[in-house]
Structure formats: C-alpha cells, structure tokens
Design an enzyme around this catalytic site. Structure first.
Site, PDB file in Angstrom:
ATOM      1  N   HIS A 292       0.881  -1.154   0.000  1.00 31.07           N
ATOM      2  CA  HIS A 292       0.000   0.000   0.000  1.00 31.07           C
ATOM      3  C   HIS A 292       0.923   1.209   0.000  1.00 31.07           C
ATOM      4  O   HIS A 292       2.002   1.176   0.598  1.00 31.07           O
ATOM      5  CB  HIS A 292      -0.890   0.028   1.249  1.00 31.07           C
ATOM      6  CG  HIS A 292      -1.584   1.339   1.462  1.00 31.07           C
ATOM      7  ND1 HIS A 292      -2.654   1.736   0.699  1.00 31.07           N
ATOM      8  CD2 HIS A 292      -1.333   2.351   2.325  1.00 31.07           C
ATOM      9  CE1 HIS A 292      -3.052   2.937   1.098  1.00 31.07           C
ATOM     10  NE2 HIS A 292      -2.261   3.340   2.086  1.00 31.07           N
TER      11      HIS A 292
ATOM     12  N   CYS B 255      -4.372   1.890  -4.823  1.00 31.27           N
ATOM     13  CA  CYS B 255      -3.718   2.967  -4.069  1.00 31.27           C
ATOM     14  C   CYS B 255      -2.366   3.337  -4.675  1.00 31.27           C
ATOM     15  O   CYS B 255      -1.958   4.504  -4.641  1.00 31.27           O
ATOM     16  CB  CYS B 255      -3.542   2.556  -2.610  1.00 31.27           C
ATOM     17  SG  CYS B 255      -2.592   1.024  -2.400  1.00 31.27           S
TER      18      CYS B 255
END
Length: 194
Positions: free
Chosen positions: A28, A103
């Site tokens: 992430h 993301c």
C-alpha cells in the site's frame, strides 16, 4: 519554498519479507506532503475514495515499511489540497480495482503531478505482473480486468463481466499487419448480464 514529497510504503502481507529482495511485493502506498499523507481506497459508493491521514499511520492492517523521497513540489499547501480534491473526482471509491486502479496507481499519479517524477516501479510491480499474466492465474486469485474507460459500453461489458481473456481468439488482419481480438460468441439469453 519547495516542500519535500515522500512516498510512504506499507506491507500488506508478511510474504513481502521474502519477496522484497526480488523487487516484488504487495504494498500500500500514500503520498506525504506538508505533514499530511494522501491515499486512495475502494468502497461501493460513487464519491471520492481519496483520504488523508497522519504520515506513516495508514488505516487497516498494514505495516509501515519505508518512506521514499521522490522530490520537491513548488505548490503551496493550499494548491496541493486543490490538486488532491480535483483528483478525488476521478478516483472514486467504486472505481477502485485491485490490479488496475489501486492505491499505488493513485500515489504514482500524485507523485507525478506534484514533482514531475515517477514512483519506483517495484511498488506496484505485483499488480502489473498479475495484469500481464491474468489469463494464467486462477480466477479465484484475481478480479476480472477492467476495459479502458474510453471503450464503448458494449465492449466494456464483455471485459468486465464476460469471459476471461483466455476465451478470446487472435486473427491477423493482412491489410494492416496488426492483431485483432475477436470475442467468443455468447448465446443470447435475453439479458445483458450487467
């Protein structure tokens, strides 16, 4: 005065401890600028999936790995905020896709808009490989691929909810020497299946 921009990277799985040295992992990422970290996540609603957190404190079960300095921005804090708000109109929660609009895609876009630089390729390499070899992976491991937003609705439906890419055939068009993808025939059942 220019402000530094950092890409904060988090491990999404413990397996990264074994794969990181190979230049791949499941990560992430969020972008830190002016003491705020901006990131993107999915949800089922037609409004922004962009959110702000304290730097190096992403929500969920993630483990902070490292901050990567990616350059400086000449934008003010207010101008950065305006850029992020504008991006939120395009990065809606219901448009999130694990492989094609995640993301890390958002973070790469923010980094480029703020600094003109690219984020390190290893951060989203696993998603890129999964897209490239999608037809070889078990359907339970990866979601169906999305078509380009510019594709006509009739083509988008086939790619999003229709057969996997391994069901397509390839023909050569002799006059142009290019590849043409022909979708398999689908029996008409009276419903569009969307």
């Amino acid at each position: 005065m220019p402000a530094p921009v950092y890409l904060n990277v988090y491990d999404l799985t413990q397996h990264n401890a074994y794969t990181y040295c190979l230049g791949v992992g499941i990560f992430h990422a969020g972008v830190e600028v002016y003491s705020t970290e901006y990131a993107y996540g999915g949800h089922e609603f037609d409004y922004t999936g962009v959110f702000a957190t304290n730097p190096r404190d992403a929500p969920g079960q993630v483990l902070f790995r490292e901050s990567v300095y990616v350059g400086d921005t000449d934008l003010t804090q207010e101008e950065v905020h305006q850029v992020i708000v504008k991006m939120g109109q395009d990065y809606k929660g219901n448009r999130y896709h694990l492989l094609q609009r995640n993301c890390n895609h958002f973070a790469a876009d923010v980094v480029h808009r703020l600094t003109g630089q690219r984020q390190p390729s290893w951060i989203n390499r696993a998603a890129g490989l999964a897209v490239m070899f999608h037809c070889l992976l078990p359907p339970t491991w990866v979601p169906p691929l999305q078509s380009s937003p510019d594709a006509p609705d009739s083509k988008r439906g086939l790619l999003i909810s229709g057969p996997r890419s391994d069901a397509y055939t390839m023909d050569r068009a002799p006059q142009h020497n290019s590849m043409i993808v022909t979708p398999p025939t689908v029996a008409s059942s009276g419903s569009r299946g969307l």
